[in-house]
Design a protein around this motif. Structure first.
Motif, short mmCIF file in Angstrom:
data_model
loop_
_atom_site.label_atom_id
_atom_site.label_comp_id
_atom_site.label_asym_id
_atom_site.label_seq_id
_atom_site.Cartn_x
_atom_site.Cartn_y
_atom_site.Cartn_z
N ASP A 1 0.82 -1.20 0.00
CA ASP A 1 0.00 0.00 0.00
C ASP A 1 0.86 1.26 0.00
O ASP A 1 0.55 2.23 -0.68
N PHE A 2 1.94 1.23 0.76
CA PHE A 2 2.83 2.39 0.83
C PHE A 2 3.46 2.68 -0.53
O PHE A 2 3.49 3.84 -0.97
N VAL A 3 3.95 1.65 -1.18
CA VAL A 3 4.58 1.83 -2.50
C VAL A 3 3.57 2.41 -3.49
O VAL A 3 3.87 3.33 -4.24
N VAL A 4 2.35 1.90 -3.47
CA VAL A 4 1.32 2.41 -4.38
C VAL A 4 0.99 3.86 -4.06
O VAL A 4 0.87 4.69 -4.96
N ALA A 5 0.86 4.20 -2.78
CA ALA A 5 0.55 5.58 -2.39
C ALA A 5 1.63 6.55 -2.84
O ALA A 5 1.34 7.62 -3.40
N VAL A 6 2.88 6.17 -2.62
CA VAL A 6 3.99 7.04 -3.03
C VAL A 6 4.04 7.16 -4.55
O VAL A 6 4.20 8.26 -5.10
N THR A 7 3.86 6.05 -5.23
CA THR A 7 3.90 6.07 -6.70
C THR A 7 2.75 6.88 -7.27
O THR A 7 2.95 7.66 -8.21
N LEU A 8 1.55 6.71 -6.73
CA LEU A 8 0.41 7.50 -7.20
C LEU A 8 0.65 8.99 -6.96
O LEU A 8 0.38 9.82 -7.84
N GLY A 9 1.14 9.34 -5.79
CA GLY A 9 1.42 10.74 -5.49
C GLY A 9 2.47 11.32 -6.41
O GLY A 9 2.33 12.44 -6.92
N SER A 10 3.50 10.56 -6.67
CA SER A 10 4.56 11.02 -7.57
C SER A 10 4.04 11.19 -8.99
O SER A 10 4.30 12.20 -9.65
N ALA A 11 3.30 10.19 -9.46
CA ALA A 11 2.75 10.25 -10.82
C ALA A 11 1.77 11.41 -10.95
O ALA A 11 1.81 12.15 -11.94
N PHE A 12 0.91 11.57 -9.97
CA PHE A 12 -0.07 12.65 -10.02
C PHE A 12 0.63 14.01 -10.02
O PHE A 12 0.29 14.90 -10.81
N GLY A 13 1.62 14.17 -9.16
CA GLY A 13 2.38 15.42 -9.13
C GLY A 13 3.06 15.72 -10.46
O GLY A 13 3.10 16.86 -10.92
N ARG A 14 3.58 14.68 -11.08
CA ARG A 14 4.25 14.85 -12.38
C ARG A 14 3.27 15.24 -13.48
O ARG A 14 3.52 16.16 -14.24
N VAL A 15 2.14 14.54 -13.56
CA VAL A 15 1.22 14.82 -14.67
C VAL A 15 0.52 16.16 -14.51
O VAL A 15 0.14 16.77 -15.50
N VAL A 16 0.36 16.63 -13.29
CA VAL A 16 -0.29 17.93 -13.08
C VAL A 16 0.60 19.07 -13.57
O VAL A 16 0.12 20.04 -14.14
N THR A 17 1.89 18.94 -13.39
CA THR A 17 2.80 20.05 -13.74
C THR A 17 3.51 19.89 -15.07
O THR A 17 4.13 20.84 -15.54
N ALA A 18 3.43 18.75 -15.71
CA ALA A 18 4.13 18.53 -16.97
C ALA A 18 3.21 18.84 -18.15
O ALA A 18 2.21 18.15 -18.37
N VAL A 19 3.54 19.85 -18.90
CA VAL A 19 2.73 20.26 -20.04
C VAL A 19 2.79 19.22 -21.16
O VAL A 19 1.85 19.06 -21.93
N ASP A 20 3.88 18.46 -21.23
CA ASP A 20 4.04 17.48 -22.31
C ASP A 20 3.29 16.17 -22.05
O ASP A 20 3.35 15.26 -22.85
N VAL A 21 2.54 16.07 -20.94
CA VAL A 21 1.76 14.87 -20.64
C VAL A 21 0.29 15.18 -20.93
O VAL A 21 -0.28 16.11 -20.37
N SER A 22 -0.31 14.37 -21.80
CA SER A 22 -1.71 14.60 -22.17
C SER A 22 -2.65 14.13 -21.05
O SER A 22 -2.26 13.33 -20.19
N LEU A 23 -3.88 14.61 -21.11
CA LEU A 23 -4.88 14.20 -20.14
C LEU A 23 -5.11 12.70 -20.21
O LEU A 23 -5.17 12.02 -19.18
N ALA A 24 -5.21 12.15 -21.40
CA ALA A 24 -5.42 10.71 -21.57
C ALA A 24 -4.25 9.92 -20.96
O ALA A 24 -4.46 8.91 -20.28
N GLN A 25 -3.04 10.37 -21.21
CA GLN A 25 -1.87 9.69 -20.66
C GLN A 25 -1.87 9.75 -19.14
O GLN A 25 -1.53 8.77 -18.46
N ALA A 26 -2.28 10.88 -18.56
CA ALA A 26 -2.34 11.03 -17.11
C ALA A 26 -3.35 10.06 -16.52
O ALA A 26 -3.05 9.36 -15.53
N VAL A 27 -4.53 9.97 -17.10
CA VAL A 27 -5.56 9.06 -16.60
C VAL A 27 -5.11 7.62 -16.74
O VAL A 27 -5.29 6.81 -15.82
N VAL A 28 -4.49 7.26 -17.86
CA VAL A 28 -4.00 5.90 -18.07
C VAL A 28 -2.93 5.55 -17.03
O VAL A 28 -2.91 4.45 -16.48
#
Length: 178
Positions: A46-73
């Motif tokens: 659970d901890f690994v998933v929480a950290v990974t989700l937080g990291s991925a979410f933080g990256r996709v929110v601030t990265a202009v080169d990541v599309s909405l579809a790619q973020a959701v996937v």
């Protein structure tokens, strides 16, 4: 000084608002659908998933080169992997052994288990702290202290021990290790 440090136009702002809003709602829906187990005290999985989700979410929110579809996937992928591993863990013993840390007996029947304390980098003070936090004033009133899978210390008083069915497997395991 380059002004792009301060302003790069409206496109990144709109992207952050859109991906942040949709990504956040996606995470809430995914986590809600996973059930309360996902938000309980965390196992290493659970901890690994929480950290990974937080990291991925933080990256996709601030990265202009990541599309909405790619973020959701990406968020769907991480939650799906967690669900699949949790499914396998619930059904196969070897997956539980692979993914979970087993509970560890730290104190039993008046004896500190020094080898277990050393192995898990705990001290006698940690056992006494667990006793106090459980409302016990002395180890004399305690039958067992167990390092739980989530890292917390569980205290079982002598009055609550009864048949010991939730502790006996770890007592036998300790005796086999001696």
């Amino acid at each position: 000084m380059d002004l792009s440090y301060f302003w790069t136009g409206w496109t990144p702002i709109w992207h952050t608002l859109l991906v942040g809003s949709v990504g956040y709602l996606t995470l809430v829906i995914l986590l809600r659908g996973m059930g309360p187990r996902t938000m309980a005290k965390m196992t290493p999985l659970d901890f690994v998933v929480a950290v990974t989700l937080g990291s991925a979410f933080g990256r996709v929110v601030t990265a202009v080169d990541v599309s909405l579809a790619q973020a959701v996937v990406a968020l769907l992928l991480l939650v799906t992997v967690q669900w699949v591993l949790a499914y396998f863990r619930a059904r196969w013993r070897f997956m539980r052994r692979l993914l979970d840390s087993p509970p560890v007996l730290l104190y039993y029947d008046g004896e500190l288990q020094q080898q277990a304390l050393r192995r898990h980098r705990l001290t006698e003070v940690d056992v006494h702290t667990a006793a106090r936090q459980s409302g016990q004033g002395s180890l004399d009133d305690i039958q067992a202290v167990i390092l739980q899978q989530d890292g917390s210390l569980g205290v079982i008083s002598q009055n609550a021990m009864r048949d010991g069915s939730s502790v006996l497997p770890f007592i036998e395991q300790r005796r086999g290790d001696s």
